[in-house]
Design a protein around this motif. Structure first.
Motif, PDB file in Angstrom:
ATOM      1  N   ASP A  61      11.617  18.294   9.389  1.00  0.00           N
ATOM      2  CA  ASP A  61      10.788  19.530   9.614  1.00  0.00           C
ATOM      3  C   ASP A  61       9.736  19.251  10.353  1.00  0.00           C
ATOM      4  O   ASP A  61       8.705  20.154  10.318  1.00  0.00           O
ATOM      5  N   GLY A  62       9.528  17.951  11.100  1.00  0.00           N
ATOM      6  CA  GLY A  62       8.046  17.554  11.645  1.00  0.00           C
ATOM      7  C   GLY A  62       7.216  16.939  10.737  1.00  0.00           C
ATOM      8  O   GLY A  62       6.053  16.580  11.173  1.00  0.00           O
ATOM      9  N   ASN A  63       7.465  16.692   9.615  1.00  0.00           N
ATOM     10  CA  ASN A  63       6.631  16.128   8.692  1.00  0.00           C
ATOM     11  C   ASN A  63       6.981  14.623   8.457  1.00  0.00           C
ATOM     12  O   ASN A  63       8.069  14.282   8.912  1.00  0.00           O
ATOM     13  N   PHE A  64       6.062  13.552   8.104  1.00  0.00           N
ATOM     14  CA  PHE A  64       6.374  12.413   7.983  1.00  0.00           C
ATOM     15  C   PHE A  64       5.728  11.644   6.650  1.00  0.00           C
ATOM     16  O   PHE A  64       4.787  12.124   6.193  1.00  0.00           O
ATOM     17  N   GLN A  65       6.315  10.625   6.142  1.00  0.00           N
ATOM     18  CA  GLN A  65       5.433   9.837   5.146  1.00  0.00           C
ATOM     19  C   GLN A  65       5.579   8.346   5.798  1.00  0.00           C
ATOM     20  O   GLN A  65       6.708   7.992   6.044  1.00  0.00           O
ATOM     21  N   PHE A  66       4.400   7.745   5.380  1.00  0.00           N
ATOM     22  CA  PHE A  66       4.312   6.449   5.920  1.00  0.00           C
ATOM     23  C   PHE A  66       3.830   5.633   4.668  1.00  0.00           C
ATOM     24  O   PHE A  66       3.146   5.949   3.901  1.00  0.00           O
ATOM     25  N   GLY A  67       4.342   4.273   4.581  1.00  0.00           N
ATOM     26  CA  GLY A  67       4.121   3.262   3.438  1.00  0.00           C
ATOM     27  C   GLY A  67       3.968   1.998   4.153  1.00  0.00           C
ATOM     28  O   GLY A  67       5.009   1.760   4.740  1.00  0.00           O
ATOM     29  N   SER A  68       3.206   1.096   3.678  1.00  0.00           N
ATOM     30  CA  SER A  68       3.242  -0.296   4.226  1.00  0.00           C
ATOM     31  C   SER A  68       2.682  -1.180   2.949  1.00  0.00           C
ATOM     32  O   SER A  68       1.750  -0.609   2.182  1.00  0.00           O
ATOM     33  N   SER A  69       3.102  -2.263   2.919  1.00  0.00           N
ATOM     34  CA  SER A  69       2.590  -3.243   2.091  1.00  0.00           C
ATOM     35  C   SER A  69       2.743  -4.717   2.643  1.00  0.00           C
ATOM     36  O   SER A  69       3.478  -5.001   3.339  1.00  0.00           O
ATOM     37  N   SER A  70       1.659  -5.633   1.920  1.00  0.00           N
ATOM     38  CA  SER A  70       1.653  -6.627   2.653  1.00  0.00           C
ATOM     39  C   SER A  70       1.371  -7.988   1.407  1.00  0.00           C
ATOM     40  O   SER A  70       0.410  -7.415   0.357  1.00  0.00           O
ATOM     41  N   SER A  71       1.645  -9.002   1.218  1.00  0.00           N
ATOM     42  CA  SER A  71       1.033  -9.987   0.706  1.00  0.00           C
ATOM     43  C   SER A  71       1.039 -11.348   1.301  1.00  0.00           C
ATOM     44  O   SER A  71       1.755 -11.653   1.992  1.00  0.00           O
ATOM     45  N   THR A  72       0.020 -12.224   0.584  1.00  0.00           N
ATOM     46  CA  THR A  72      -0.359 -13.424   1.157  1.00  0.00           C
ATOM     47  C   THR A  72      -0.543 -14.456   0.091  1.00  0.00           C
ATOM     48  O   THR A  72      -1.101 -14.219  -0.720  1.00  0.00           O
ATOM     49  N   SER A  73      -0.007 -15.658   0.533  1.00  0.00           N
ATOM     50  CA  SER A  73      -0.216 -16.677  -0.662  1.00  0.00           C
ATOM     51  C   SER A  73      -0.683 -18.032   0.280  1.00  0.00           C
ATOM     52  O   SER A  73      -0.134 -18.418   1.296  1.00  0.00           O
ATOM     53  N   LEU A  74      -1.713 -18.535  -0.488  1.00  0.00           N
ATOM     54  CA  LEU A  74      -1.833 -19.929   0.203  1.00  0.00           C
ATOM     55  C   LEU A  74      -2.060 -20.935  -0.949  1.00  0.00           C
ATOM     56  O   LEU A  74      -2.422 -20.617  -2.029  1.00  0.00           O
ATOM     57  N   SER A  75      -1.690 -22.353  -0.687  1.00  0.00           N
ATOM     58  CA  SER A  75      -1.731 -23.107  -1.868  1.00  0.00           C
ATOM     59  C   SER A  75      -1.793 -24.691  -1.210  1.00  0.00           C
ATOM     60  O   SER A  75      -1.609 -24.890   0.079  1.00  0.00           O
ATOM     61  N   GLY A  76      -2.602 -25.580  -2.051  1.00  0.00           N
ATOM     62  CA  GLY A  76      -2.692 -26.938  -1.453  1.00  0.00           C
ATOM     63  C   GLY A  76      -3.871 -27.698  -2.269  1.00  0.00           C
ATOM     64  O   GLY A  76      -4.850 -27.021  -2.677  1.00  0.00           O
ATOM     65  N   ASP A  77      -3.709 -28.967  -2.322  1.00  0.00           N
ATOM     66  CA  ASP A  77      -4.648 -29.728  -2.890  1.00  0.00           C
ATOM     67  C   ASP A  77      -4.949 -29.152  -4.432  1.00  0.00           C
ATOM     68  O   ASP A  77      -6.388 -28.979  -4.704  1.00  0.00           O
ATOM     69  N   GLY A  78      -4.224 -28.628  -5.336  1.00  0.00           N
ATOM     70  CA  GLY A  78      -4.621 -28.218  -6.462  1.00  0.00           C
ATOM     71  C   GLY A  78      -5.141 -26.727  -6.438  1.00  0.00           C
ATOM     72  O   GLY A  78      -5.616 -25.992  -7.587  1.00  0.00           O
ATOM     73  N   ILE A  79      -5.191 -26.062  -5.115  1.00  0.00           N
ATOM     74  CA  ILE A  79      -5.875 -24.776  -5.311  1.00  0.00           C
ATOM     75  C   ILE A  79      -4.759 -23.582  -4.594  1.00  0.00           C
ATOM     76  O   ILE A  79      -3.832 -24.136  -3.976  1.00  0.00           O
ATOM     77  N   SER A  80      -4.579 -22.474  -5.470  1.00  0.00           N
ATOM     78  CA  SER A  80      -3.791 -21.594  -4.971  1.00  0.00           C
ATOM     79  C   SER A  80      -4.536 -20.063  -4.803  1.00  0.00           C
ATOM     80  O   SER A  80      -5.206 -19.832  -5.863  1.00  0.00           O
ATOM     81  N   ALA A  81      -4.214 -19.255  -4.119  1.00  0.00           N
ATOM     82  CA  ALA A  81      -4.775 -17.864  -3.763  1.00  0.00           C
ATOM     83  C   ALA A  81      -3.639 -16.974  -3.219  1.00  0.00           C
ATOM     84  O   ALA A  81      -2.784 -17.683  -2.716  1.00  0.00           O
ATOM     85  N   SER A  82      -3.638 -15.545  -3.593  1.00  0.00           N
ATOM     86  CA  SER A  82      -2.852 -14.768  -3.352  1.00  0.00           C
ATOM     87  C   SER A  82      -3.550 -13.362  -3.156  1.00  0.00           C
ATOM     88  O   SER A  82      -4.667 -12.940  -3.896  1.00  0.00           O
TER      89      SER A  82
END
Length: 141
Positions: A61-82
């Motif tokens: 009918d000419g309408n739309f829906q948009f969705g996005s998601s992302s995730s990031t993770s880092l780790s090393g030397d006893g440290i981690s983050a996301s």
């Protein structure tokens, strides 16, 4: 553009085209009523990576829906983050062809306008040079 894609039968008269270019009409047959999905993933092994997913549901009918998601993770030397993020929106869409180049115009209900260059190559849909998967639209018809 292919002319006979299984499952791509729609009624073009439902759309308000800004032009009558044959390319625009062909694109409507290819992506109208479909779901376009983009997936991106990278892993550096044990030190982290990222995942990104975007979906555009193009309603007939000419309408739309948009969705996005992302995730990031880092780790090393006893440290981690996301981190995680999500984005979304809805509005109206149309195909525009200018000087032989077709584009998908998304007009979000919050006033944003996003124009994406459309290409069809390697049996796939490309938006702004990135390959998007064309699939069944379970959100709207």
């Amino acid at each position: 553009l292919p002319h006979n894609i299984p499952g791509a039968t729609i009624t073009i008269e439902r759309y308000a085209l800004t032009d009558d270019a044959p390319e625009s009409r062909q694109w409507l047959e290819v992506i109208g009523g479909a779901r376009l999905a983009y997936l991106d993933r990278y892993s550096s092994g044990t030190s982290g990576g990222y995942t990104s997913e975007s979906n555009i549901y193009l309603c007939s009918d000419g309408n739309f829906q948009f969705g996005s998601s992302s995730s990031t993770s880092l780790s090393g030397d006893g440290i981690s983050a996301s981190s995680n993020s999500k984005d979304g929106g809805r509005g109206t869409w149309r195909i525009r062809t200018r000087m032989g180049r077709s584009g998908l115009e998304l007009r979000f209900s919050d006033g944003r306008i996003k124009e994406n260059q459309l290409e069809y190559r390697e049996n796939a849909v490309f938006l702004d040079g990135k390959r998007w998967l064309r699939g069944d639209n379970t959100v709207c018809r």
